[in-house]
Every structure is written in C-alpha cells, then in structure tokens.
Write an enzyme that holds these catalytic residues in place. Structure first.
Site, PDB file in Angstrom:
ATOM      1  N   ASP A 132       7.559   8.215  -3.018  1.00 50.06           N
ATOM      2  CA  ASP A 132       6.386   8.626  -2.129  1.00 50.06           C
ATOM      3  C   ASP A 132       6.701   8.268  -0.792  1.00 50.06           C
ATOM      4  O   ASP A 132       7.178   7.148  -0.560  1.00 50.06           O
ATOM      5  CB  ASP A 132       5.053   7.716  -2.606  1.00 50.06           C
ATOM      6  CG  ASP A 132       4.196   8.575  -3.868  1.00 50.06           C
ATOM      7  OD1 ASP A 132       4.765   9.432  -4.419  1.00 50.06           O
ATOM      8  OD2 ASP A 132       3.204   8.047  -3.761  1.00 50.06           O
ATOM      9  N   HIS A 187       2.834   1.843  -1.969  1.00 48.38           N
ATOM     10  CA  HIS A 187       2.824   2.174  -0.504  1.00 48.38           C
ATOM     11  C   HIS A 187       2.952   0.931   0.045  1.00 48.38           C
ATOM     12  O   HIS A 187       2.326   0.096   0.104  1.00 48.38           O
ATOM     13  CB  HIS A 187       1.811   3.185  -0.020  1.00 48.38           C
ATOM     14  CG  HIS A 187       1.697   4.327  -1.060  1.00 48.38           C
ATOM     15  ND1 HIS A 187       0.529   4.966  -1.286  1.00 48.38           N
ATOM     16  CD2 HIS A 187       2.374   5.008  -1.675  1.00 48.38           C
ATOM     17  CE1 HIS A 187       0.751   6.059  -2.106  1.00 48.38           C
ATOM     18  NE2 HIS A 187       2.041   6.019  -2.364  1.00 48.38           N
ATOM     19  N   ARG A 226       0.997 -10.785  -0.049  1.00 51.63           N
ATOM     20  CA  ARG A 226       2.111 -10.366  -0.676  1.00 51.63           C
ATOM     21  C   ARG A 226       3.321 -10.814  -0.116  1.00 51.63           C
ATOM     22  O   ARG A 226       4.084 -10.430   0.893  1.00 51.63           O
ATOM     23  CB  ARG A 226       1.982  -8.920  -0.556  1.00 51.63           C
ATOM     24  CG  ARG A 226       0.915  -8.193  -1.195  1.00 51.63           C
ATOM     25  CD  ARG A 226       0.478  -6.741  -0.773  1.00 51.63           C
ATOM     26  NE  ARG A 226      -0.590  -6.407  -1.459  1.00 51.63           N
ATOM     27  CZ  ARG A 226      -1.187  -5.107  -1.385  1.00 51.63           C
ATOM     28  NH1 ARG A 226      -0.818  -4.374  -0.367  1.00 51.63           N
ATOM     29  NH2 ARG A 226      -2.246  -4.679  -1.932  1.00 51.63           N
ATOM     30  N   ASP A 281       1.371  10.102   1.971  1.00 52.08           N
ATOM     31  CA  ASP A 281       2.112   9.958   0.698  1.00 52.08           C
ATOM     32  C   ASP A 281       3.213  10.785   0.600  1.00 52.08           C
ATOM     33  O   ASP A 281       3.922  10.833  -0.192  1.00 52.08           O
ATOM     34  CB  ASP A 281       1.080   9.970  -0.554  1.00 52.08           C
ATOM     35  CG  ASP A 281       0.035   8.809  -0.501  1.00 52.08           C
ATOM     36  OD1 ASP A 281       0.141   7.948   0.507  1.00 52.08           O
ATOM     37  OD2 ASP A 281      -0.734   8.673  -1.506  1.00 52.08           O
TER      38      ASP A 281
END
Ligand code: ABU
Length: 371
Positions: A195, A243, A262, A105
């Site tokens: 990130d 992320h 998704r 991250d």
C-alpha cells in the site's frame, strides 16, 4: 499544473481529498475480515456504512477541502464507484469493494511520478479507478508527468497464509509484536504487494514499513523501480502494522514524529540522530480507541497534513498533539475530522499530494548500520 512532490513538508499547491460516498464494510476475504457486531456487522456480513455517518464524514471532508482552497491550494476529488457491487478477476470473486476516502493508500507521488500501488485486499483491487479520471487529466495537462502502476497482483490464495487471522488473533500482544518483528504475517511472498501509505517520503530516503498489507517483495519492487532513492525496510513494535503515517511522520527537515508506543529499531533512531534529525515522541492521543467501524487506531492523532514546514493541519479534538506542535514552533490549523475515521483514516490518509514545492534532496548524507 505540475506533478511534483518529493517529501511531506514542502509548500503544498495541489492535493486530492477523498470522499465518503458509498463506503462499505467490505466482505470477508483472505487478507482481512471485519467483526463489528455492535454496529450491525458481525463477522461474515458486509454492507454500506449508514447514511448519517456518510453525511457527517462528507461534511468534514468538504470543510477540510474549503480550508485548503481558501489558502490557495488546488483540491481535486475522486469519483466513487458502486462499491457495493461484487468484483471479479478470472481467479476470484469478491462480494464488495471498499470506498475512496483514503487515497493515500492507493497513490504516491515521487517527484514527477504518480505511482499506483498494488494494494493487497481484493476489495481494494479496483480502487485506482476512482482516481483515473484525475490522473488522466494530469497526464494531459503536464507533459512531464510520469504515470506508473506497480504490477497488478493476482491475489490468489497463494498470496495469503491460510488460517492466519484465527491463529494471530488468539496470540497475546507481545506474541503478535514478535510475529510482526519476524514479518510472519498474513501476506506470503508469492508476488509484490504494497500500500502506498506504508511509504514515508524524506526526499532521497524512503522508509517503507513491512506490514499487514506490504510484503518484502513489494519493497524489493520499489527498490528496483526507484534506483535513485534509498529505500529502507522498517518494522515497528506494533501488533497490527497498517500504514506508516500514524507511526513515523516527517514534519520538516530535521524533525520526525514517532509513536512511542510503537517502538522503533535502535538503528533507525541512530540513523536519524547521526544525520542531525530530532526524533520526537508524539503527545498522547486524546481517544482511547478509534471510533466504531474504523479500521484504524487511536494514533490517527498523528495523522496530519503539513501545508509547509511551519503549518500543519491536525484533527481538532487532539488538543495534546496540537499543543505539542505549537511548542515545536508550528502554526496549527485544527480540522474536525473524527467523523471521517470510519471511512479509512485521518487527514493524511484522506489526501494525496500532487504538487509540493520540493526538490530531490539528500537529508541523510551519513550511513549508520544497515541504513
Ligand atoms: N492508515 C493510517 C492509520 C494507521 C494506524 O492507525 O496506525
């Protein structure tokens, strides 16, 4: 010792693996709040993850480290801070930090450059310090290494939409996805925020997800900072995007793994197809939800670490995902890692590539639509 990594699949030579020590359920802040009453952390409270969970996670992280070192890969580990301490800048105080399990991250390697991300949680503002002893040593050892840090963000109230979470959590799934598609989320555009784990590396092409922790200004900063790359902004049909590495996962040249739940923009899929890439829908995740205290989703099943184009580390209980990789021609190394999930992620999250045999290559010579 050489810092060099352009993609997610070149033969891995050197990597950082995180630690679970001291990880906190972080105190509430404008960017995020936790509400885990069944685990002893109702909204508004904060504190350390229980010792027995830390021990179990560290045992799995140590085993993963041993698997990698037994294969000749150099593994370095970060240095935990006292994450339970409050931290301040002149503009705010945050009652606790988070941890140093998911280095992915915080840091990204782009060729010979290690770039420290801005981060967007106050609880993660100082996390880069856990990696500084390593980065300093790389800088001493490799005279060609570039060491960069994105602008340190102020993270004042101007960086967040006031009242976002109460409003957002009251919405239906479809309405949340619609807000995501408009990028009407918690971060404002007051300053660049990202990130590193919202970036997927495919050589010259970088796909950067707009998310709950990455804003348009952050992606603009990346575009300006990386003029030799093509930096693409991407959004998926995900109600809580956080992320890209459990959504759109590069496996080898010509093959990307997609979390079908998704949905991807049709133009993104076509960009891959016109460039002779296959987009494969990931196998079903084994678990219905991520384990208690985990900030991630069940799609950690896709959160894998490639050792080269043919060899991939996969969470050991994700049998359908393992079978799919075998069918795609991979040697799979099953790694027990479910106990690590409460500490911030899976196999990819827990690692930072420092060296992969790889070069700056263009895998997408043809343009399509906005890509
Ligand atoms: N931080 C990686 C996991 C992201 C997700 O659960 O979708």
């Amino acid at each position: 010792m050489k810092v060099n990594s352009w993609n997610e699949w070149g033969p891995l030579k050197h990597v950082i693996v995180g630690r679970a020590d001291g990880t906190q359920v972080q105190a509430p802040e404008p960017a995020i709040f936790r509400d885990w009453p069944d685990e002893g952390y109702p909204r508004g409270t904060h504190g350390p993850l229980p010792d027995e969970l830390v021990e179990a996670a560290n045992a799995q992280l140590d085993h993963f480290t041993k698997v990698l070192t037994d294969r000749g890969i150099r593994v370095d580990r970060p240095v935990p801070l006292d994450f339970g301490k409050p931290v301040s800048t002149p503009e705010w105080t945050q009652d606790s930090m988070f941890g140093c399990m998911p280095g992915r991250d915080v840091l990204i390697t782009l060729g010979n450059e290690i770039l420290e991300a801005t981060m967007s949680y106050r609880s993660r503002w100082f996390e880069y310090l856990c990696y500084r002893p390593l980065i300093e040593s790389y800088f001493r050892e490799d005279k060609e290494m570039r060491w960069e840090a994105a602008p340190k963000p102020r993270l004042t109230s101007a960086s967040y939409r006031e009242g976002f979470w109460d409003e957002f959590e009251a919405l239906s799934f479809d309405d949340q996805v619609e807000r995501v598609s408009r990028n009407d989320l918690v971060l404002t555009e007051a300053e660049p925020l990202f990130d590193a784990a919202d970036i997927a590396r495919f050589g010259k092409d970088l796909f950067v997800q707009l998310s709950l922790v990455t804003n348009r200004s952050g992606i603009r900063w990346l575009e300006q900072h990386l003029p030799n790359h093509r930096v693409h902004t991407v959004v998926f049909g995900n109600s809580h995007p956080l992320h890209i590495d459990a959504t759109w996962v590069p496996l080898r040249p010509g093959l990307v793994l997609h979390c079908g739940e998704r949905t991807a923009d049709e133009a993104l899929v076509q960009y891959f197809k016109v460039n002779d890439w296959e987009v494969v829908e990931a196998a079903p995740a084994r678990h219905e939800v991520a384990p208690p205290l985990s900030p991630c989703s069940r799609w950690l099943s896709m959160n894998t670490l490639s050792l080269d184009e043919k060899t991939i580390c996969v969470e050991a209980s994700e049998t359908a995902q393992i079978d799919q990789f075998v069918d795609l021609g991979f040697e799979v190394i099953p790694i027990p890692f479910w106990d690590v999930a409460p500490f911030g992620g899976g196999l990819h999250c827990s690692t930072v590539d420092i060296q992969r045999e790889s070069q700056f290559e263009d895998y997408f010579p043809k343009r399509y639509g906005r890509f």
